[in-house]
Design a protein around this motif. Structure first.
Motif, mmCIF file in Angstrom:
data_model
loop_
_atom_site.group_PDB
_atom_site.id
_atom_site.type_symbol
_atom_site.label_atom_id
_atom_site.label_comp_id
_atom_site.label_asym_id
_atom_site.label_seq_id
_atom_site.Cartn_x
_atom_site.Cartn_y
_atom_site.Cartn_z
ATOM 1 N N TYR A 217 0.775 -1.201 0.112
ATOM 2 C CA TYR A 217 0.167 -0.022 -0.085
ATOM 3 C C TYR A 217 0.971 1.093 0.000
ATOM 4 O O TYR A 217 0.721 2.292 -0.765
ATOM 5 C CB TYR A 217 -0.987 -0.100 1.176
ATOM 6 N N GLY A 218 1.935 1.127 0.619
ATOM 7 C CA GLY A 218 2.781 2.165 0.758
ATOM 8 C C GLY A 218 3.456 2.637 -0.500
ATOM 9 O O GLY A 218 3.590 3.586 -0.939
ATOM 10 N N LEU A 219 4.084 1.611 -1.095
ATOM 11 C CA LEU A 219 4.480 1.605 -2.382
ATOM 12 C C LEU A 219 3.611 2.399 -3.470
ATOM 13 O O LEU A 219 3.820 2.923 -4.322
ATOM 14 C CB LEU A 219 4.983 0.172 -2.968
ATOM 15 N N LEU A 220 2.340 1.836 -3.368
ATOM 16 C CA LEU A 220 1.237 2.262 -4.495
ATOM 17 C C LEU A 220 0.895 3.795 -3.979
ATOM 18 O O LEU A 220 0.827 4.483 -4.842
ATOM 19 C CB LEU A 220 0.083 1.452 -4.246
ATOM 20 N N ALA A 221 0.919 3.886 -2.828
ATOM 21 C CA ALA A 221 0.983 5.790 -2.462
ATOM 22 C C ALA A 221 2.045 6.233 -2.914
ATOM 23 O O ALA A 221 1.886 7.489 -3.657
ATOM 24 C CB ALA A 221 0.927 5.701 -0.875
ATOM 25 N N ARG A 222 3.259 5.613 -2.623
ATOM 26 C CA ARG A 222 4.375 6.583 -3.244
ATOM 27 C C ARG A 222 4.289 6.588 -4.910
ATOM 28 O O ARG A 222 4.521 7.842 -5.521
ATOM 29 C CB ARG A 222 5.563 5.845 -3.166
ATOM 30 N N ALA A 223 3.642 5.763 -5.614
ATOM 31 C CA ALA A 223 3.880 5.604 -7.142
ATOM 32 C C ALA A 223 2.733 6.603 -7.261
ATOM 33 O O ALA A 223 3.071 7.563 -8.401
ATOM 34 C CB ALA A 223 3.362 4.167 -7.423
ATOM 35 N N TYR A 224 1.534 6.723 -6.829
ATOM 36 C CA TYR A 224 0.459 7.561 -7.332
ATOM 37 C C TYR A 224 0.672 9.074 -6.964
ATOM 38 O O TYR A 224 0.697 9.853 -7.843
ATOM 39 C CB TYR A 224 -0.928 7.197 -6.458
ATOM 40 N N LEU A 225 1.512 8.970 -5.881
ATOM 41 C CA LEU A 225 1.911 10.664 -5.313
ATOM 42 C C LEU A 225 2.740 11.100 -6.598
ATOM 43 O O LEU A 225 2.464 12.466 -6.932
ATOM 44 C CB LEU A 225 2.494 10.677 -3.946
ATOM 45 N N SER A 226 3.658 10.229 -6.756
ATOM 46 C CA SER A 226 4.667 10.839 -8.006
ATOM 47 C C SER A 226 3.957 10.875 -9.456
ATOM 48 O O SER A 226 4.619 11.547 -10.124
ATOM 49 C CB SER A 226 5.936 9.962 -7.951
ATOM 50 N N MET A 227 2.998 10.260 -9.497
ATOM 51 C CA MET A 227 2.316 10.520 -10.544
ATOM 52 C C MET A 227 1.175 11.723 -10.674
ATOM 53 O O MET A 227 0.589 11.996 -11.452
ATOM 54 C CB MET A 227 1.450 9.214 -11.141
ATOM 55 N N ARG A 228 1.191 12.369 -9.134
ATOM 56 C CA ARG A 228 0.232 13.496 -8.991
ATOM 57 C C ARG A 228 -1.178 12.835 -9.039
ATOM 58 O O ARG A 228 -2.163 13.757 -9.374
ATOM 59 C CB ARG A 228 0.590 14.626 -9.609
ATOM 60 N N ASN A 229 -1.373 11.533 -9.002
ATOM 61 C CA ASN A 229 -2.906 11.014 -8.800
ATOM 62 C C ASN A 229 -2.968 10.981 -7.381
ATOM 63 O O ASN A 229 -2.981 9.955 -6.508
ATOM 64 C CB ASN A 229 -2.813 9.513 -9.497
#
Lengths: 454, 1214
Positions: A217-229
């Motif tokens: 979940y943390g990794l997904l949060a990181r990925a989406y944050l860096s996508m500005r989603n």
């Protein structure tokens, strides 16, 4: 009789060949260790030295603005390190580097994924099988994201289908040539695989070296944050915090050695969801060389325990000592403070000022001494600015600043970086080419994959 | 039931034979055969059981043999139809003239049930004007003989006719390779695999001459018949075994005429030209294209034979050619095969020949064909014995510094303090040489100057080599005995042989070998043959004296050692400082001195090896043109190596002393290692299984002939072993002590903590598996156009998955054209002229390579407590064999009456996909940026010429055999930085160094600029003379040849080699001698360097010519002696050693061997033998001519060349 003879002859030949593949499965030398069983594969992934420690890129941190180098330290470095510092890439560099360091655990993950596909799932091995499958998918995605943050442009919905991403290696066979996928494909792959890993991983790991659902979940949060989603980033940061939300209280905590300690925060502490360390390929990122940006340091309030806990004077300047590694190597793994700040940011961006401030103050209560007065904000935007300031102050030297700069500039933050060396001033303009670091020269020469424009 | 009785009578049969094998030994042997007899008894029992079983099978199956039966119910059927029915039902071959039967055959009425063929035919032909003839299983239809002149219509010259025929031997087997010639003309042909032949345009009254090497010649007047069936009587084989008309590839026999590839055949006579116990060494100097590399050392896998066929095909891969024993790959020790058991050897050289062996044939293939019994052969006994004496090595061959000069140097460096650190070393207690001990005593004032001088002068007078010669070396003697019994009836062919070899080597080392072999063929029915064979070998090697050149003092060679005093008492050689070992034990320890002349008796290493090769083959003729072979072979080789060091050996005393824990105050000693004998034991086990199924198709129709095989095989090779040391070992009564391998103990020398050595080790088990599918075919048109091809696919567990999964076969294709069979050919100079060319691929496999990832296993991570593994070597699913592409073009020719026979071949080889390091796209792995892949390549080309000339062929005969080989090779692709500069070739010469564009074995050298005025060697730096050796080396390393500091000299393996063998014979006498030549290569001579002399005590003889005073630089090239503090000391020596001045042309001509023989013909002289031959052989006779002026044998620049050997032997046939 004669007709039978033909038949028998062919039958014999058939018998030999139908069993050929099984016959050749025999290992040719029992003196060599070849990981084949689930236990072996788990052991490959449990090799923390290869999978977690000193792997994540350091060159991105090297190009970021939380630190500066003294002239003497700069002069003592190699030319590639000078380049990273000045964002001018006229020299080439080759093996060993962040590219090789991050593709090493990716190989191990691919190897496990290749091998596990030959192992049938049974009720007896289900748990072990799931852990290997989920962990391998997680590790691969984790390091793909680290590489994408370093070597690709920040995610931009408009151009991501054509922007150059990283090499999405999905097999352990080195004979398969490397190609660069688009930024869009990279993020899609990372997100798809991480979501897939959720099906297999346990909620919390036996050890922070091991991936878990919380980590995913943390990794997904990181990925989406860096996508500005930010919607998805909010969703997964929230899911993550539902599984783990412990914070170290700097006013007194078993994981806290005291603010004046040279290693104030213990390794494998209660905030750590998933543990990785930054590589030392870019040597200046190590605290003894990296002097903390003076304005950043002065932004810490006097009742902020971090001002003492995170920093120690070195000469006229400060060095960073707040790593979650219990050593001078930088922690880059996923921790609750980061995810909490991510959720806070997402709340603020969706206009939920109170939830945003709530998350922010939750963190800061654990960081300031009891004189701390919870922060307030005029509106959600004000809250967002305060959260971003705290994000920089809380997460420095965690391998996050470079991608934060990239995504914030994409969002219009317009941050220009400058360095002064040898009486000369160098700048990195917002969304400049320096934000996608060049690939190693030997990789470009060997594979013919395109280099990032410099 | 009577067959059960047979069993008893038959079982006695080999027993009798074995007893006969013993007789000659008792007559001729003087050695102790007690052990052998004991052994033989066991074996007899085993053999008896085995024989009985096999015989039983034969008897049982013999009863199954019945004559073919037919059923016919026909009314007014055409003769042709009826004949076809008989053919179909009986399986017999039918020969008839279609027109004749159609025109002259009358309708047939017949009704018969289950009658023999003969009876049915008789009935069919009752009312015909035609008649029939049955030969074996062939039916020939012909016109009834009409008395001559009965038909007056026939007059004048009848038109020529075409003849079809079949030739069989007296057992009814088709005789292939029989020459059929029309008498008085040049017309002729050779029978094919089925014994069939076709001749066109033959005069009706012509006479045909049939001749073959193993069959008796025969003439037949054809009398107008156009269908012929001829049976030739077998020749009873003679002493000199017959030459070969077909080549054995291990999968099939290919008639020479049908071959498109390049083969060399070594017949039994040639094999016997040389003596010795190793079959491969008998190929030396007599085999075209085959070269024995001398003095080369490479770390390549599978590199034991030193043989290269047509030069190299690989860089890092296996170097040995593939060795085949009869049908299957032989992976045991080649020493286990007795040359007396080998009938002939075929060397497969080009791709068309080797590709049938697929992925392992890239280095060429050597097929060993064993002797076999033949059907219908009278019982024969062959006995052979010889004794080979090899002289002592020439110890003075290598020039060496004199003892006097050596001691002067020792004095010099002693004075400069060289030995100080050794004298003061209280941990390792290094030994000092006798002279240094004297200097030390003098320095310490223990002896007077005059005593010192006396002692030193005494030492100066000693030459170790005289001691070596006196106390160590002796002549080596090899005795070989071989007995061979064989015979055959109509359906059983058998062979039984026994060999015994015994060698006592030049250092009293011993080697004994026993071979027993049993081979049978049973023709169960006319369609089914079963072959069974067992080959057993037992050998034992026992160590002798220590090689004296390895006896050093603190790793220094000392040229003035004494091993015994004037009274013959043994002297000790120092292993440690003498004073220390005498006193350290305070009387509690064992004697700590080393006595070389005694030690070998107490430190005995024994290697035993046994091998069993058992095979079973079934050949089933399905129909006339189709045959099924199933072959199975089990091979096992197991052996032990034991080194027993008894309490008197230095090894045991040294270990026991070292681990002893002395309490000096109480005087008690705790022996960590029991004071007893030490046995070091290791065991190795190799077992191999093979199974092959093969269909053979042979058909001739009209002008066409096809011969094809298709088959598959599986093969598994398992290797395992272990080793362990036993302490306090006693063999009788058996006992040994327990020791603690786990903990470390304080040792006396060196003074530190160590584990007890020789802890148990279980070696990894390797299990190599191969699965192969292959086919090979040859199509011949009009006996003169031949097209051949082969395909083979290999899969193995040492290849990667991607390789095994892909259908990626190795292939070859070849064509040949026999010009002399063309109608237009009318040049009488050559009676045989065949052009052939072939192209194809074969492979080379390093079985040690694995496509799997290699991980190192850690017990558990100290942080997580989880077990962990680290993958250190990446998996390569595409790992596969190296590929060798070869193109060959050749011509075979013979002049009239075969006075000159020969062949000339040109070939071009390309090794691709060779194992080599290459930069890795570490995106794929990360932990390494290099990987071994199939990426390197090399090229080679050459010429093989082989000419046999019968110069005089009367009562006095003179034949000359001339072999000429040219071969070059070069690396064409390699991806290490070193492959781009010739710098590595400075070290070159004795190993393969891949440098792009240069031969794999080659030498480069520093450019030589002579000595300067202080005796320093000079090189070139930026075009000027220089003594800055470090800069020269660095520059050469970086820029290679471009630097101008080094020059490329040339290949270090002969580019041209061959031999000239002349044989003269007159009646029973024969003499032959072999002169071999090696040309076009270079070698590096040893040289004197201060470094080697000071640090290793090695002083090359040219020391005496060194620069000593100003002006010497004009007359010598040997640098001055300098001490270690001289500027660039090591670099200076290194420069000189590898400079141009020390590289010499290696070309040489050697007298390989001389052979003298006399053969008594038993029928002419009253002897109890059919034939008796006595022979004398002398080998390694030395150099006739060499290009270098130093008296060096270029193949042995720094070791002793092989000693001359002299052999005397007797061979008898009863």
């Amino acid at each position: 009789m004669k007709q039978y003879s033909y038949f028998i002859a062919f039958l014999l030949m058939l018998i030999v060949f139908s069993s050929c593949n099984k016959y050749l499965d025999q290992k040719s030398n029992n003196g060599i260790v070849t990981p084949t069983t689930l236990q072996d594969l788990q052991a490959v992934l449990d090799n923390g030295t290869a999978m977690n420690v000193k792997v994540t890129p350091s060159s991105g941190e090297g190009s970021a603005d939380d630190y500066f180098l003294l002239q003497a330290d700069f002069n003592a470095r190699g030319s590639w390190e000078e380049d990273v510092y000045r964002w001018i890439f006229d020299d080439n560099y080759s093996y060993v580097n962040d590219w090789s360091s991050n593709y090493a655990p990716i190989y191990n993950s691919n190897f496990c994924l290749d091998e596990i596909s030959t192992i049938p799932v049974t009720s007896a091995n289900q748990t072990a099988w799931n852990n290997v499958e989920g962990s391998a998918l997680f590790y691969r995605s984790y390091y793909f994201l680290q590489l994408a943050w370093t070597y690709a442009n920040a995610y931009d919905e408009a151009t991501s289908a054509t922007d150059l991403g990283i090499a999405l290696r999905l097999t352990s066979d080195f004979n398969v040539p490397s190609t660069r996928a688009s930024v869009k494909d990279c993020y899609n792959r990372i997100i798809d695989d991480t979501k897939k890993s959720l099906l297999f991983l346990p909620d919390n790991p036996q050890h922070p070296y091991r991936p878990s659902r919380a980590a995913a979940y943390g990794l997904l949060a990181r990925a989406y944050l860096s996508m500005r989603n930010y919607d998805s980033a909010w969703k997964y940061s929230d899911l993550c915090l539902q599984l783990k939300n412990h914070l170290i209280n700097f006013n007194g905590d078993p994981d806290f050695n005291g603010a004046t300690s040279s290693t104030p925060i213990k390794q494998f502490n209660g905030e750590t969801i998933f543990y990785t360390e930054m590589s030392i390929n870019y040597v200046p990122a190590i605290s003894v060389y990296a002097k903390i940006d003076t304005s950043l340091y002065s932004s810490y309030a006097t009742n902020d325990i971090r001002k003492v806990a995170f920093f120690a004077p070195i000469g006229n300047y400060q060095k960073f000592k707040g790593d979650y590694t219990g050593s001078l190597f930088h922690f880059t793994g996923i921790a609750t403070d980061e995810i909490l700040l991510t959720r806070a940011e997402c709340y603020a961006r969706r206009g939920d000022k109170s939830s945003a401030l709530n998350d922010l103050n939750t963190l800061l209560l654990n960081r300031y001494n009891p004189t701390f007065l919870p922060l307030t904000a005029a509106d959600a935007n004000d809250a967002l600015n305060k959260i971003l300031i705290e994000r920089r102050k809380e997460l420095l030297m965690r391998g996050l600043r470079f991608i934060d700069l990239k995504r914030l500039n994409k969002g219009g933050a317009n941050i220009t970086l400058t360095r002064a060396i040898n009486g000369q001033t160098y700048t990195l303009s917002p969304n400049g080419k320096g934000y996608a670091l060049p690939l190693p020269r030997d990789i470009i020469n060997l594979t013919g994959i395109p280099q990032n424009p410099q | 039931m009577f067959r059960c009785r047979d069993r008893n009578t038959l079982s006695g049969f080999p027993h009798r034979l074995i007893r006969r094998t013993d007789e000659p030994e008792q007559l001729l042997l003087t050695l102790n055969t007690k052990a052998m007899q004991l052994f033989a008894k066991k074996q007899i029992l085993l053999m008896m059981k085995l024989t009985a079983t096999l015989m039983l099978i034969a008897c049982l199956t013999a009863s199954a043999r019945t004559s073919a039966q037919v059923n016919l119910t026909e009314k007014k059927a055409s003769l042709e139809k009826v004949l076809q029915l008989i053919k179909k039902q009986s399986g017999y071959t039918l020969f008839y003239d279609y027109e004749l039967v159609k025109q002259k055959g009358k309708p047939v009425d017949i009704e018969v049930k289950n009658v023999p063929v003969e009876q049915a035919l008789h009935q069919v032909f009752l009312n015909q004007i035609l008649t029939y003839e049955i030969t074996g299983t062939t039916i020939l239809i012909k016109e009834k003989e009409i008395p001559k002149n009965a038909d007056p219509a026939i007059s004048g010259t009848p038109p020529p006719i075409d003849i079809h025929g079949i030739v069989k031997d007296e057992t009814g087997k088709p005789a292939q390779g029989v020459a059929v010639k029309v008498k008085g003309t040049n017309k002729g042909t050779v029978t094919n695999d089925n014994g069939e032949f076709v001749l066109t345009g033959i005069d009706v009254n012509a006479t045909l001459e049939f001749s073959a090497v193993n069959l008796q010649a025969f003439e037949l007047k054809i009398n107008g018949k156009n269908e012929l069936a001829v049976t030739l009587k077998n020749k009873i084989s003679e002493l000199a075994d017959v030459s070969i008309t077909s080549v054995n590839t291990g999968y099939q026999q290919i008639p020479k005429e049908r071959a498109t590839g390049s083969f060399v055949q070594i017949d039994n006579k040639t094999l016997n030209e040389q003596v010795g116990t190793n079959i491969l060494s008998r190929l030396n100097g007599v085999t075209s294209g085959l070269y024995f590399n001398v003095g080369k050392s490479n770390s390549n896998p599978q590199n034991t034979t030193n043989i290269s066929i047509r030069g190299l095909s690989t860089i890092n891969g296996p170097l040995d050619p593939l060795i085949i024993l009869d049908n299957f790959i032989y992976e045991g020790s080649i020493n286990n095969i007795n040359p007396n058991d080998i009938e002939s050897v075929t060397v497969l050289k080009d791709a068309a020949a080797t590709s049938i062996w697929g992925a392992r044939a890239g280095n060429g293939v050597i097929v060993l064909t064993t002797k076999k019994g033949r059907f219908n052969q009278k019982n024969k006994v062959e006995f052979n014995t010889d004794i080979i004496i090899a002289g002592k090595p020439d110890l003075y061959y290598l020039p060496q510094i004199s003892s006097s000069d050596y001691i002067d140097i020792e004095q010099n460096i002693f004075n400069q303090g060289y030995f100080n650190s050794q004298i003061s070393n209280t941990s390792n207690r290094p030994a000092l040489t006798p002279a240094v001990e004297v200097f030390l005593k003098r320095k310490s004032g223990l002896i007077s100057a005059s005593d010192s001088a006396t002692q030193i002068n005494a030492l100066k007078a000693i030459d170790s080599r005289a001691q070596y010669d006196k106390y160590f070396y002796q002549q080596a003697i090899t005795q070989q005995y071989s007995l061979n019994l064989r015979g055959g009836s109509n359906n059983i062919a058998w062979l039984l042989s026994g060999n015994f070899d015994r060698t006592v080597g030049s250092l009293k080392d011993q080697f004994n070998k026993i071979n027993l072999r049993f081979n049978n063929s049973y023709r169960v029915t006319k369609n089914l043959t079963v072959d069974a064979g067992v080959y057993y070998t037992n050998n034992k090697a026992t160590s002798g004296m220590t090689n004296p050149s390895t006896i050093t003092i603190n790793n220094r060679q000392v040229p003035y050692l004494s091993f015994a005093d004037a009274n013959g008492n043994d002297l000790a050689i120092s292993k440690y400082r003498n004073g220390y070992i005498d006193t350290v034990g305070a009387g509690h320890l064992l004697d700590w001195h080393y006595y070389p002349l005694q030690d070998w008796k107490h430190n005995v290493s024994t290697t035993t090896s046994q091998e069993l090769v058992a095979n079973l083959g079934i050949n089933y003729q399905i129909i006339n043109s189709l045959k099924l072979n199933v072959n199975y072979q089990y091979q096992r080789q197991w052996g032990t190596n034991q080194t027993l060091s008894d309490l008197q050996s230095f090894y045991a005393r040294d270990l026991i002393n070292n681990f002893s824990q002395i309490n000096y105050s109480t005087g008690s000693v705790n022996y960590i290692i029991p004071t007893g004998n030490i046995l070091r034991y290791s065991y190795s086990d190799l077992s191999i299984q093979n199974l092959r199924e093969q269909l053979n198709f042979d058909k001739v129709w009209g002008q066409h002939s096809i011969s094809a095989i298709v088959g598959n095989e599986i093969r598994e090779v398992i290797n395992s072993g272990n080793s362990v040391g036993y302490y306090g070992y006693n063999s009788d009564p058996l006992s040994f002590g327990a020791v603690d391998f786990r903990n470390t103990y304080k040792t006396i020398i060196p003074a530190n903590f160590q584990n007890i050595p020789n802890s148990p080790v279980v070696l990894p088990t390797t299990d190599y598996r191969f699965v192969s599918l292959y086919t090979n075919f040859a199509y011949t048109y009009k006996q003169r156009y031949i097209l051949s091809g082969s395909l083979r696919k290999d899969a193995s567990n040492t290849f990667g998955l991607n390789t095994n999964d892909k259908w990626n076969p190795l292939w070859s294709a070849g064509i040949a054209w026999d010009i002399t069979k063309e109608k237009f050919y009318n040049f009488s100079g050559f009676s045989y002229l065949k052009l052939r060319t072939s192209l194809g691929y074969s492979g080379n496999v390093d079985v040690n390579k694995t496509p799997l990832p290699i991980a190192s296993s850690g017990s558990s991570n100290p942080i997580t407590n989880f077990p962990y593994q680290l993958i250190s070597t990446i998996n390569n699913p595409s790992l596969r064999w190296e590929k060798s592409k070869q193109w060959n073009i050749g011509i075979d020719f013979a002049t009239k009456r075969q006075r000159i026979l020969g062949s000339i071949d040109y070939y071009n080889k390309k090794g691709t996909d060779l194992y080599g390091q290459i930069a890795l796209d570490y995106t794929a792995f990360g932990l390494s940026n290099q990987v071994t892949k199939n990426v390197a390549s090399m090229e080679g080309q050459g010429i093989d010429i082989s000419i046999l000339s019968k110069n005089i062929d009367r009562t006095f005969k003179w034949t000359t055999n001339f072999l000429f080989n040219y071969n070059t090779s070069k690396t064409s692709a390699y991806y290490t930085p070193a492959a781009n500069t010739a710098y590595t070739l400075l070290q070159g010469g004795n190993s393969i160094y891949p440098v792009i564009g240069y031969p794999l074995y080659s030498i480069a050298a520093y450019k030589w600029g002579g000595l300067n005025s202080v005796g320093d060697p000079q090189g070139y730096l930026q075009g000027k003379l220089s003594t800055d050796y470090n800069s020269i080396t660095q520059s050469a390393n970086k820029y290679g040849l471009d630097s101008g500091q080094i020059v490329y000299i040339g290949p270090s393996n002969p580019t041209i080699f061959g031999s000239l063998i002349n044989e003269f014979s007159y009646k029973g006498f024969s003499i032959s001698f072999n002169i071999s030549y090696s040309l076009g290569y270079y070698f590096r001579k040893p040289s004197f360097t201060s470094n080697a002399l000071i640090n290793n005590g090695y002083g090359y003889g040219e020391y005496s010519q060194r620069w000593q005073k100003s002006g010497d630089e004009l007359v010598t090239n040997v640098p001055a002696f300098v001490y270690t503090n001289y500027p660039q000391f090591s670099a200076r020596d290194n420069f000189y050693q590898f400079s141009q001045i020390n590289v010499l042309k290696a070309d040489n001509i050697k007298l390989q061997y001389i052979n003298l023989g006399y053969s008594f013909d038993g029928s002419k002289v009253r002897l109890p033998f059919e034939r008796l031959q006595v022979y004398f052989n002398a080998a390694n006779l030395g150099i006739i001519w060499r290009a270098n002026k130093y008296g060096i044998d270029p193949d042995y620049p720094s070791s002793f060349p092989p000693s001359k050997t002299f052999a005397f032997g007797i061979k008898a046939i009863f």
